[in-house]
Write a protein that holds these residues in place. Structure first.
Motif, PDB file in Angstrom:
ATOM      1  N   ASN A   1      49.089 107.691  95.209  1.00 46.39           N
ATOM      2  CA  ASN A   1      48.364 106.708  94.340  1.00 46.39           C
ATOM      3  C   ASN A   1      49.222 105.554  94.674  1.00 46.39           C
ATOM      4  OD1 ASN A   1      48.140 109.414  92.779  1.00 46.39           O
ATOM      5  ND2 ASN A   1      46.242 108.188  92.764  1.00 46.39           N
ATOM      6  N   MET A   2      50.669 105.508  94.785  1.00 46.87           N
ATOM      7  CA  MET A   2      51.523 104.355  94.649  1.00 46.87           C
ATOM      8  C   MET A   2      52.583 104.699  95.530  1.00 46.87           C
ATOM      9  SD  MET A   2      53.564 102.860  91.361  1.00 46.87           S
ATOM     10  CE  MET A   2      54.771 101.450  91.501  1.00 46.87           C
TER      11      MET A   2
ATOM     12  N   LYS B   1      54.629  93.069  94.733  1.00 50.36           N
ATOM     13  CA  LYS B   1      54.078  93.928  93.965  1.00 50.36           C
ATOM     14  C   LYS B   1      53.878  95.254  94.668  1.00 50.36           C
ATOM     15  CE  LYS B   1      49.471  94.555  91.752  1.00 50.36           C
ATOM     16  NZ  LYS B   1      48.921  95.477  92.608  1.00 50.36           N
ATOM     17  N   THR B   2      54.249  96.298  94.219  1.00 54.87           N
ATOM     18  CA  THR B   2      53.729  97.635  94.737  1.00 54.87           C
ATOM     19  C   THR B   2      53.098  98.549  93.528  1.00 54.87           C
ATOM     20  OG1 THR B   2      55.974  98.367  93.746  1.00 54.87           O
ATOM     21  CG2 THR B   2      55.730  97.715  96.156  1.00 54.87           C
ATOM     22  N   THR B   3      52.907  97.961  92.329  1.00 51.79           N
ATOM     23  CA  THR B   3      51.901  98.684  91.131  1.00 51.79           C
ATOM     24  C   THR B   3      50.494  98.702  91.704  1.00 51.79           C
ATOM     25  OG1 THR B   3      53.402  98.027  89.826  1.00 51.79           O
ATOM     26  CG2 THR B   3      51.358  98.806  88.709  1.00 51.79           C
ATOM     27  N   PRO B   4      49.878  99.864  91.919  1.00 53.53           N
ATOM     28  CA  PRO B   4      48.377  99.819  91.839  1.00 53.53           C
ATOM     29  C   PRO B   4      47.824  99.379  90.609  1.00 53.53           C
ATOM     30  CG  PRO B   4      49.298 102.193  91.696  1.00 53.53           C
ATOM     31  CD  PRO B   4      50.323 101.097  91.533  1.00 53.53           C
ATOM     32  N   ASP B   5      46.708  98.602  91.019  1.00 54.52           N
ATOM     33  CA  ASP B   5      45.688  98.393  89.622  1.00 54.52           C
ATOM     34  C   ASP B   5      44.461  97.664  90.315  1.00 54.52           C
ATOM     35  OD1 ASP B   5      46.134  95.530  90.766  1.00 54.52           O
ATOM     36  OD2 ASP B   5      47.636  95.205  89.048  1.00 54.52           O
TER      37      ASP B   5
ATOM     38  N   SER C   1      44.914  95.140  93.490  1.00 56.83           N
ATOM     39  CA  SER C   1      45.325  95.859  94.847  1.00 56.83           C
ATOM     40  C   SER C   1      46.019  97.075  94.649  1.00 56.83           C
ATOM     41  CB  SER C   1      46.312  94.790  95.385  1.00 56.83           C
ATOM     42  OG  SER C   1      47.655  94.563  94.863  1.00 56.83           O
ATOM     43  N   ALA C   2      46.426  97.557  95.705  1.00 58.92           N
ATOM     44  CA  ALA C   2      47.328  98.798  95.777  1.00 58.92           C
ATOM     45  C   ALA C   2      48.747  98.347  95.996  1.00 58.92           C
ATOM     46  CB  ALA C   2      46.703  99.885  96.702  1.00 58.92           C
ATOM     47  N   GLY C   3      49.121  97.269  96.386  1.00 55.79           N
ATOM     48  CA  GLY C   3      50.453  96.519  96.541  1.00 55.79           C
ATOM     49  C   GLY C   3      50.297  95.787  97.632  1.00 55.79           C
ATOM     50  N   ALA C   4      51.825  95.205  97.992  1.00 54.61           N
ATOM     51  CA  ALA C   4      51.758  94.382  99.290  1.00 54.61           C
ATOM     52  C   ALA C   4      52.864  94.431 100.174  1.00 54.61           C
ATOM     53  CB  ALA C   4      51.901  92.834  98.594  1.00 54.61           C
ATOM     54  N   CYS C   5      52.967  94.167 101.217  1.00 52.95           N
ATOM     55  CA  CYS C   5      54.204  94.154 101.971  1.00 52.95           C
ATOM     56  C   CYS C   5      54.036  92.983 102.949  1.00 52.95           C
ATOM     57  CB  CYS C   5      54.158  95.449 102.634  1.00 52.95           C
ATOM     58  SG  CYS C   5      52.695  95.931 103.796  1.00 52.95           S
TER      59      CYS C   5
END
Length: 274
Positions: free
Chosen positions: A46-47, A241-245, A248-252
């Protein structure tokens, strides 16, 4: 690499048993690798994060509604994973946190029993805080025939900021619909903060795309205009951000070569940045 090589088969074999368990991988090297993030999402993780603070925040959120499942109002079950004894607001928070990585799900809403083509969007827009007018409901502006979208191409040295998209669509730049009473520039800055967790400064316009057509849902004429901005981070050391909501599911960060090899939501803009 040796540890990561064991992760994918481990979670793949246990995916069914962990269907309503929140799984978080806390690892800097994996979190910063766009390909590995997608591979873990595909086996039910999930994260994926490098931030202890963001991981703790999600765990606290999960615990908050699990500990409240004894309440009389907690009678709902998640249509995706079956987690039960949830209240309406619990389900509203649970669904994107657990299932932002999953493909689109259709079916009957567990709250109002209506038959929906996209349960995730319906829950977000018509129930919980959005249903009470306490949060923005994106689909409720669908009667507006002109739609503006703002995109941010954020570069830091030789890498680009990409967002792991909602419902397993792959990667894309921070982007989204321009809200009422908002300029394209304001929307671009807001979406970068919501989807990637960063504050940016717009430095120019890369290109503008025009998409005439019809609404997918109501078959009404519509026109979409997308403005692609070039941007930079206000603070290059700001954690992403790496928190799924629901956003989005996060960024890189990825290089251009890596970007061209990833599963992307849309490839239209690639020729403009090469």
């Amino acid at each position: 690499n040796e540890t990561y090589s064991q992760m994918v088969p481990f979670f793949s074999e246990r995916r069914r048993d962990l269907s309503n368990t929140f799984v978080c991988v806390l690892d800097t090297q994996v979190s910063d690798n766009a390909r590995r993030r997608l591979e873990l999402a595909d086996v039910g993780v999930n994260m994926v994060s490098s931030s202890v603070e963001q991981s703790e925040k999600c765990v606290r959120q999960v615990l908050s509604y699990l500990l409240n499942r004894h309440r009389p109002v907690s009678t709902l079950s998640c249509p995706e994973c079956g987690l039960n004894r949830l209240g309406e607001d619990d389900l509203w928070h649970h669904f994107p946190l657990y299932h932002v990585i999953n493909s689109n799900m259709s079916g009957r809403c567990p709250i109002c029993k209506s038959k929906e083509k996209n349960i995730a969007v319906h829950l977000h827009d018509y129930h919980g805080p959005a249903g009470r007018g306490e949060a923005v409901a994106d689909s409720l502006v669908s009667d507006i025939h002109f739609h503006g979208f703002a995109y941010s191409i954020v570069r830091r040295r030789d890498k680009y900021l990409v967002v792991q998209e909602f419902m397993g669509q792959g990667y894309w730049y921070p982007a989204g619909r321009v809200d009422r009473h908002e300029t394209f520039q304001q929307a671009a800055v807001r979406e970068a903060r919501e989807e990637a967790g960063v504050d940016i400064e717009l430095t120019g316009i890369l290109t503008i795309h025009h998409y005439p057509g019809y609404s997918h849902h109501k078959q009404k004429p519509r026109m979409e205009v997308g403005v692609y901005f070039v941007a930079r981070m206000l603070d290059e050391n700001q954690p992403i951000k790496t928190t799924p909501d629901y956003e989005s599911a996060g960024a890189c960060w990825v290089t251009l070569d890596e970007l061209c090899q990833l599963r992307l939501r849309n490839v239209d803009i690639l020729p403009h940045i090469r």
